[in-house]
Motif scaffolding. Structure first.
Motif, PDB file in Angstrom:
ATOM      1  N   ASN A 156       0.822  -1.207   0.000  1.00 39.54           N
ATOM      2  CA  ASN A 156       0.000   0.000   0.000  1.00 39.54           C
ATOM      3  C   ASN A 156       0.856   1.256   0.000  1.00 39.54           C
ATOM      4  N   THR A 157       0.793   2.099   1.044  1.00 39.39           N
ATOM      5  CA  THR A 157       1.527   3.368   1.047  1.00 39.39           C
ATOM      6  C   THR A 157       3.036   3.180   1.158  1.00 39.39           C
ATOM      7  N   ARG A 158       3.486   1.958   1.437  1.00 39.12           N
ATOM      8  CA  ARG A 158       4.932   1.696   1.478  1.00 39.12           C
ATOM      9  C   ARG A 158       5.502   1.525   0.072  1.00 39.12           C
ATOM     10  N   THR A 159       4.661   1.541  -0.950  1.00 37.75           N
ATOM     11  CA  THR A 159       5.129   1.432  -2.330  1.00 37.75           C
ATOM     12  C   THR A 159       5.155   2.806  -2.992  1.00 37.75           C
ATOM     13  N   PHE A 160       5.801   2.860  -4.150  1.00 32.24           N
ATOM     14  CA  PHE A 160       5.766   4.082  -4.961  1.00 32.24           C
ATOM     15  C   PHE A 160       4.551   4.099  -5.875  1.00 32.24           C
ATOM     16  N   GLY A 161       3.641   3.133  -5.699  1.00 31.37           N
ATOM     17  CA  GLY A 161       2.404   3.142  -6.452  1.00 31.37           C
ATOM     18  C   GLY A 161       2.242   1.948  -7.368  1.00 31.37           C
ATOM     19  N   SER A 162       1.338   2.081  -8.322  1.00 32.29           N
ATOM     20  CA  SER A 162       0.974   0.970  -9.199  1.00 32.29           C
ATOM     21  C   SER A 162       1.574   1.070 -10.598  1.00 32.29           C
ATOM     22  N   ASP A 163       2.228   2.172 -10.909  1.00 28.54           N
ATOM     23  CA  ASP A 163       2.824   2.363 -12.225  1.00 28.54           C
ATOM     24  C   ASP A 163       4.251   1.815 -12.220  1.00 28.54           C
ATOM     25  N   VAL A 164       4.505   0.838 -13.068  1.00 22.64           N
ATOM     26  CA  VAL A 164       5.803   0.149 -13.072  1.00 22.64           C
ATOM     27  C   VAL A 164       6.955   1.104 -13.345  1.00 22.64           C
ATOM     28  N   ASP A 165       6.827   1.952 -14.334  1.00 22.28           N
ATOM     29  CA  ASP A 165       7.916   2.859 -14.682  1.00 22.28           C
ATOM     30  C   ASP A 165       8.188   3.867 -13.569  1.00 22.28           C
TER      31      ASP A 165
END
Length: 395
Positions: A156-165
């Motif tokens: 969730n918020t520990r990621t940079f999001g859902s866009d791979v690039d």
């Protein structure tokens, strides 16, 4: 067995000699000790001497504490050690991952939401500059999972999001900030969390993507950042059934559901083979329930090393785990060649960070003056910019 002159080590002649000479001088007992990175629980001399001198652990990680105390403890550890340690921290969102006075930079998703990749560089620089000020040389970051399932309780918020690039761009920017502070990163959590709703602390998480889609998403992230020089990869207790079946068409259902931390198809076949990773592979924290879902801990510890992991992260009992691995070697589960390969990579990371030279010079942990870096005006100003932008976006 391991080419330490190429990515991600790039060792020079004298560094190669240190790795080779150190490995040749080590006893079997010292080699076994090197593959463990326990949790640091005390600053008292006797327990530290047991872990650092008797067991000869390869690394250690402390939870956040006061900056002066962490720096003093790290200095004590490195002074005790025959071989310098990798001293780690979860600095995935700022220097507060190691020191309570450190800068809280914000969750990775907040940084990505600003739309400015420079903020990811600043986060990595801040986190690793402040960590390095107290002796840290290994960051358990950046998180390069993909937020595919927003219900996932870990990513969730520990990621940079859902866009791979975007994950790639922001992960690479964090890495640049770490490199500038002579800190090794650990990109995590291979083979990729964020696909399901499971919590690997409680059970095996499943990355259920087919092999083609995995390679276009998580595979693209890891292959790119490996190419950019990530020194270490942290492997989660996460299954990836489709790649196990692709690498081993005869794999049983049970084998396809083994977590990556004990799965040779995923570690040796996918990470080493398909993605070409030459650096250090660390497990995620092994006290997590998922690590021992398929087998007893006495079997899982040697199984992880045999499968291709180089370092075991945390213990329920360091002495017990040390005994389990030693028994696994004596029983032929882990070959001496596989142990030497693991220790070579551990030593090569240390050499690439110039730890032997710094230890000899007495600079492996900075002096008290470096503490001014922790929570400094510039780092807090950068963090405030991210906070202000996040509030603006939310509004």
């Amino acid at each position: 067995m391991v080419d330490v002159k190429v990515n991600p080590f790039f060792l020079k002649v004298e560094q190669v000699k240190w790795v080779e000479d150190t490995l040749a001088s080590m006893t079997l007992e010292e080699k076994v000790g090197q593959v463990f990175c326990p949790m640091g629980l005390t600053s008292e001399d006797e327990p530290l001497k047991h872990d650092v001198c008797k067991i000869s652990v390869g690394g250690m990680m402390y939870r956040p504490g006061l900056k002066q105390e962490i720096q003093t403890t790290h200095r004590k550890i490195q002074n005790m050690a025959k071989i310098p340690l990798l001293l780690a921290a979860n600095t995935e969102a700022g220097g507060n991952g190691l020191v309570v006075e450190g800068t809280t930079f914000g969750a990775p998703m907040a940084v990505a939401a600003t739309g400015d990749v420079e903020n990811a560089y600043r986060m990595g620089y801040t986190a690793c500059a402040e960590g390095a000020a107290v002796g840290m040389n290994w960051s358990f970051a950046p998180i390069v999972d993909i937020d595919m399932e927003f219900h996932n309780p870990i990513t969730n918020t520990r990621t940079f999001g859902s866009d791979v690039d975007r994950v790639i761009a922001y992960g690479e920017a964090y890495m640049r900030g770490a490199d500038e502070n002579d800190v090794a990163v650990s990109i995590k959590h291979f083979p990729g969390d964020g696909v399901d709703e499971r919590d690997q602390h409680l059970g095996v998480s499943i990355n259920s993507l087919n092999a083609e889609r995995w390679m276009a998403t998580y595979g693209k992230v890891y292959k790119t950042l490996i190419g950019k020089g990530a020194k270490t990869v942290m492997v989660g207790h996460i299954a990836q059934p489709e790649w196990v079946k692709k690498i081993n068409p005869n794999a049983t259902k049970e084998q396809t559901l083994l977590p990556a931390s004990v799965n040779s198809e995923l570690l040796t076949g996918l990470l080493r083979g398909e993605l070409g990773f030459n650096g250090l592979i660390s497990t995620d924290a092994t006290p997590m329930i998922a690590f021992c879902t398929a087998m007893k801990r006495s079997q899982a510890i040697p199984a992880a090393i045999a499968a291709g992991a180089d370092m075991i992260l945390f213990n329920k009992s360091l002495d017990e785990d040390y005994g389990y691995l030693m028994a696994g070697i004596q029983e032929g589960v882990v070959s001496l060649e596989r142990l030497d390969e693991a220790v070579t990579r551990i030593l090569a990371v240390k050499a690439s960070l110039h730890l032997p030279e710094k230890k000899a010079a007495g600079t492996i942990v900075p002096g008290p003056e470096a503490l001014e870096t922790v929570g400094c005006t510039q780092h807090r100003a950068w963090a405030k910019e991210v906070e202000d932008k996040a509030i603006t976006l939310e509004g």
